[in-house]
Design a protein around this motif. Structure first.
Motif, short mmCIF file in Angstrom:
data_model
loop_
_atom_site.label_atom_id
_atom_site.label_comp_id
_atom_site.label_asym_id
_atom_site.label_seq_id
_atom_site.Cartn_x
_atom_site.Cartn_y
_atom_site.Cartn_z
N MET A 163 1.01 -1.29 0.05
CA MET A 163 0.04 -0.02 0.03
C MET A 163 0.91 1.21 -0.01
N LEU A 164 2.00 1.23 0.59
CA LEU A 164 3.00 2.31 0.62
C LEU A 164 3.63 2.61 -0.59
N SER A 165 3.69 1.47 -1.26
CA SER A 165 4.41 1.66 -2.67
C SER A 165 3.08 2.04 -3.55
N ALA A 166 1.87 1.56 -3.51
CA ALA A 166 0.94 1.71 -4.44
C ALA A 166 0.39 3.26 -4.37
N THR A 167 0.42 4.03 -3.29
CA THR A 167 0.10 5.37 -3.04
C THR A 167 1.24 6.34 -3.30
N LEU A 169 2.48 12.76 4.42
CA LEU A 169 1.34 12.66 5.44
C LEU A 169 0.09 12.09 4.56
N PRO A 170 -0.31 12.76 3.55
CA PRO A 170 -1.93 12.37 2.96
C PRO A 170 -1.53 10.90 2.57
N LYS A 171 -0.13 10.68 1.68
CA LYS A 171 -0.19 9.29 1.17
C LYS A 171 -0.08 8.27 2.23
N VAL A 172 0.45 8.50 3.31
CA VAL A 172 0.65 7.71 4.27
C VAL A 172 -0.64 7.33 4.92
N LEU A 173 -1.47 8.22 5.23
CA LEU A 173 -2.84 8.11 5.55
C LEU A 173 -3.68 7.24 4.79
N VAL A 174 -3.62 7.46 3.48
CA VAL A 174 -4.27 6.66 2.56
C VAL A 174 -3.74 5.22 2.70
N SER A 175 -2.66 4.76 2.72
CA SER A 175 -1.90 3.48 3.00
C SER A 175 -2.43 3.15 4.09
N VAL A 176 -2.62 3.61 5.43
CA VAL A 176 -2.83 3.23 6.63
C VAL A 176 -4.28 2.73 6.46
N VAL A 177 -5.39 3.62 5.86
CA VAL A 177 -6.65 3.04 5.74
C VAL A 177 -6.92 2.14 4.83
N LEU A 178 -6.08 1.87 3.67
CA LEU A 178 -6.26 0.82 2.76
C LEU A 178 -5.58 -0.52 3.53
N THR A 179 -4.35 -0.41 4.02
CA THR A 179 -3.98 -1.67 4.69
C THR A 179 -4.92 -2.38 5.83
N PHE A 180 -5.44 -1.52 6.61
CA PHE A 180 -6.15 -1.92 7.76
C PHE A 180 -7.67 -2.50 7.23
N SER A 181 -7.97 -1.92 6.22
CA SER A 181 -9.45 -2.26 5.56
C SER A 181 -8.89 -3.54 5.01
N LEU A 182 -8.05 -3.72 4.42
CA LEU A 182 -7.57 -5.05 3.58
C LEU A 182 -7.25 -6.31 4.40
N TYR A 183 -6.64 -5.63 5.55
CA TYR A 183 -6.26 -6.74 6.57
C TYR A 183 -7.62 -7.10 7.49
N PHE A 184 -8.61 -6.17 7.60
CA PHE A 184 -9.89 -6.75 8.26
C PHE A 184 -10.53 -7.75 7.18
N ALA A 185 -10.73 -7.39 5.96
CA ALA A 185 -11.18 -8.18 4.73
C ALA A 185 -10.43 -9.79 4.94
N TYR A 186 -9.28 -9.68 4.99
CA TYR A 186 -8.42 -10.97 5.07
C TYR A 186 -8.76 -11.93 6.15
N GLU A 187 -8.75 -11.16 7.38
CA GLU A 187 -8.93 -11.92 8.72
C GLU A 187 -10.37 -12.25 8.84
N GLY A 188 -11.30 -11.16 8.39
CA GLY A 188 -12.93 -11.71 8.48
C GLY A 188 -13.19 -12.74 7.60
N ALA A 189 -12.69 -12.63 6.32
CA ALA A 189 -13.01 -13.80 5.38
C ALA A 189 -12.41 -15.14 5.74
N MET A 190 -11.43 -15.01 6.26
CA MET A 190 -10.60 -16.55 6.62
C MET A 190 -11.28 -17.13 7.89
N LEU A 191 -11.44 -16.11 8.91
CA LEU A 191 -12.28 -16.75 10.32
C LEU A 191 -13.53 -17.31 9.88
#
Length: 169
Positions: A46-50, A65-87
């Motif tokens: 996500m850091l690379s993509a932004t 900072l704006p790019k880092v914040l977008v990276s944070v939101v994308l990262t944890f949203s994707l991690y939520f999707a990964y963990e939620g779907a797997m569990l």
């Protein structure tokens, strides 16, 4: 003991018939460590993509900072999707599969289904507040909660979803 007395806090936990034994704290830690590597890969992508990673490499000691914040939101949203779907599907993330443990519903030992999403939300989404350190503080409190919780050794995300982590046999 009469039926009106509460159970002893030293009595072994009562599980549904056929429920596997609880996973150890060490198993849970190592499984989460593996899943943190997954999170790190997503974070780097996500850091690379932004463009945040490129900016920091070109400007040492600085960050966009704006790019880092977008990276944070994308990262944890994707991690939520990964963990939620797997569990929800199997009760196991990649880390839990590697350690042969799984998430189970406390009431009946079944795979969490939709409760896997609740568990994932309570674990992953506070990470969006990482830049404010709120997410980091919550993760530490959440993770060490199992060390004092009896009898099921639940973290806060387990309590929210009414789950436990057990051996996957």
């Amino acid at each position: 003991m009469s039926i009106h007395q509460p159970p002893s806090p030293y009595a072994p936990p009562v599980f549904p018939v056929g429920m596997p034994p609880l996973a150890t704290t060490g198993q849970r830690f190592l499984a989460r460590l593996i899943d943190t590597v997954v999170l790190g890969v997503v974070w780097t992508l996500m850091l690379s993509a932004t463009g945040a990673l490129e900016y920091t490499l070109e400007n040492p000691g600085e960050y966009d900072l704006p790019k880092v914040l977008v990276s944070v939101v994308l990262t944890f949203s994707l991690y939520f999707a990964y963990e939620g779907a797997m569990l929800a599907r199997s009760g196991q993330t990649l880390g839990k599969k590697a350690l042969r443990i799984r998430v189970a519903m406390l009431a009946d030992g079944n795979i969490p289904g939709r409760h896997g999403w609740t568990r994932a939300a309570v674990y992953a989404l506070p990470g969006i507040l990482y830049p404010l350190l709120v997410g980091t503080v919550f993760w530490v409190v959440n993770s060490v909660w199992q060390l004092r919780d009896r009898p099921y050794r639940q973290c806060l995300h387990d309590k929210a979803a009414k789950t436990v982590v057990v051996s996957a046999w």
